[in-house]
Design an enzyme around this catalytic site. Sequence first.
Site, short mmCIF file in Angstrom:
data_model
loop_
_atom_site.label_atom_id
_atom_site.label_comp_id
_atom_site.label_asym_id
_atom_site.label_seq_id
_atom_site.Cartn_x
_atom_site.Cartn_y
_atom_site.Cartn_z
N SER A 93 -9.47 -27.22 18.18
CA SER A 93 -10.65 -28.28 18.85
C SER A 93 -11.54 -28.65 18.37
O SER A 93 -12.28 -29.80 17.76
CB SER A 93 -10.35 -27.37 20.36
OG SER A 93 -10.86 -26.74 20.12
N HIS B 35 -4.91 -31.05 21.47
CA HIS B 35 -4.90 -31.80 20.94
C HIS B 35 -4.21 -32.89 19.52
O HIS B 35 -4.45 -33.33 19.25
CB HIS B 35 -5.86 -31.53 20.03
CG HIS B 35 -7.41 -30.82 20.39
ND1 HIS B 35 -8.13 -32.14 21.53
CD2 HIS B 35 -6.92 -29.62 21.46
CE1 HIS B 35 -9.22 -31.57 22.38
NE2 HIS B 35 -8.88 -29.97 21.91
N LYS C 160 -6.07 -35.45 27.94
CA LYS C 160 -6.45 -35.68 26.17
C LYS C 160 -5.64 -37.14 26.10
O LYS C 160 -5.99 -37.97 26.72
CB LYS C 160 -6.06 -34.59 25.80
CG LYS C 160 -7.38 -33.56 25.61
CD LYS C 160 -7.49 -32.73 24.70
CE LYS C 160 -8.31 -31.21 25.50
NZ LYS C 160 -8.00 -30.75 26.88
#
Length: 386
Positions: free
Chosen positions: A178, A206, A238
């Site tokens: 990240s 991610h 996300k």
Amino acid sequence: MICDELQGELDALQRDGLKRIRRTLELPCGPLARVDGRSLISFCSNDYLGLANDPALVAAACAGARNWGVGSGASHLVSGHLGPHAVLEEQLATFTGFDRCLLFSTGYMANLGIVPALVGRGDAVFADRLNHASLIDAVQLSRADSQRYPHADLAALERLLAASTARRRLILTDAVFSMDGDLAPLPGLLMLAERYDAWLVVDDAHGFGVLGAQGRGSISHFGLPANPRLICMGTLGKAAGAAGAFVAANATVIEWLAQRARSYVFTTAGSPLIACALATSLELIAAGDARRAHLRQLVAQLRDGLADTRWRLLASPTAIQPVIVGDNHATVRLAAALYERGLWVPAIRPPTVPNGTARLRVSLSAAHGEAQVAELVSALRELACA
């Protein structure tokens, strides 16, 4: 006074350039932000596909609220597992290619549930040194023996595995790191998991929605086959644009987590309207090749634009583009200079990253335009000469 010691420690954070600032946004999540009446281009969020304020998700959430209300009322195992939750779990399993999926309230809670449910005293966890804080905390909760290997170092990991006499072994890694934006060597990690009879738990917070065929994530990106040793956690706040998380694995592991993951068993299920929005989000992710292609173009634009400057970018192929500065105060000053130019880029400092590696974390989104990235490049080039 009882708070004097805390205030002293807060003062020390300020002195060392480590105190964080919380800002209140006056617009929905997107590439344009307004803070205290000031308009900014935001390079802060993890909304990688620009779905957080997408009209289709908003409409699905509104319809979900009309049909299912706002709250679930209980934990999944009592009476809080509603129709939209069941549908979403099935859709996620099909999309990721695993037997089953289990929904969690957040990625942090998912990680805190997975590790202690699978290992405990007498077992061992082998964790990448740059893993996310939630994975670090999960290992501590498990009470298993914790062994950390140098970042992405397969040879060092194999030495640790070969020397282990633990009853159960678990390899634990981010898929996309990240703060660095690089990818874990998942094929090599899975090979070691098979060789040394271990689970491989992958945090794909991610990567999900961004990498792999149709955005299926990092496991798809590497073309890894279905494997009973492989457990994937993906977040839904996300690239998916909403909230929550899921764990995907074989049916036996998922059933065990449903029975023993404390952060699943003992918490209220997420809002059904969010599950409805996420069902639409999955459709947009699957059809989102154009968004992902645009995102890759923006990454190349940023990297090419800064290539001949003094700013050092880490070797990241993802939407996370760290600009290493080093000194905490210098990083804060650089972020402040950009902010004054209407560009909001967060300054990331220890303990989030190792000492001496403070950085700007540029987060790109498919919702950004080329002109916005060009503005950031221009400002950083100017500041490189200051």
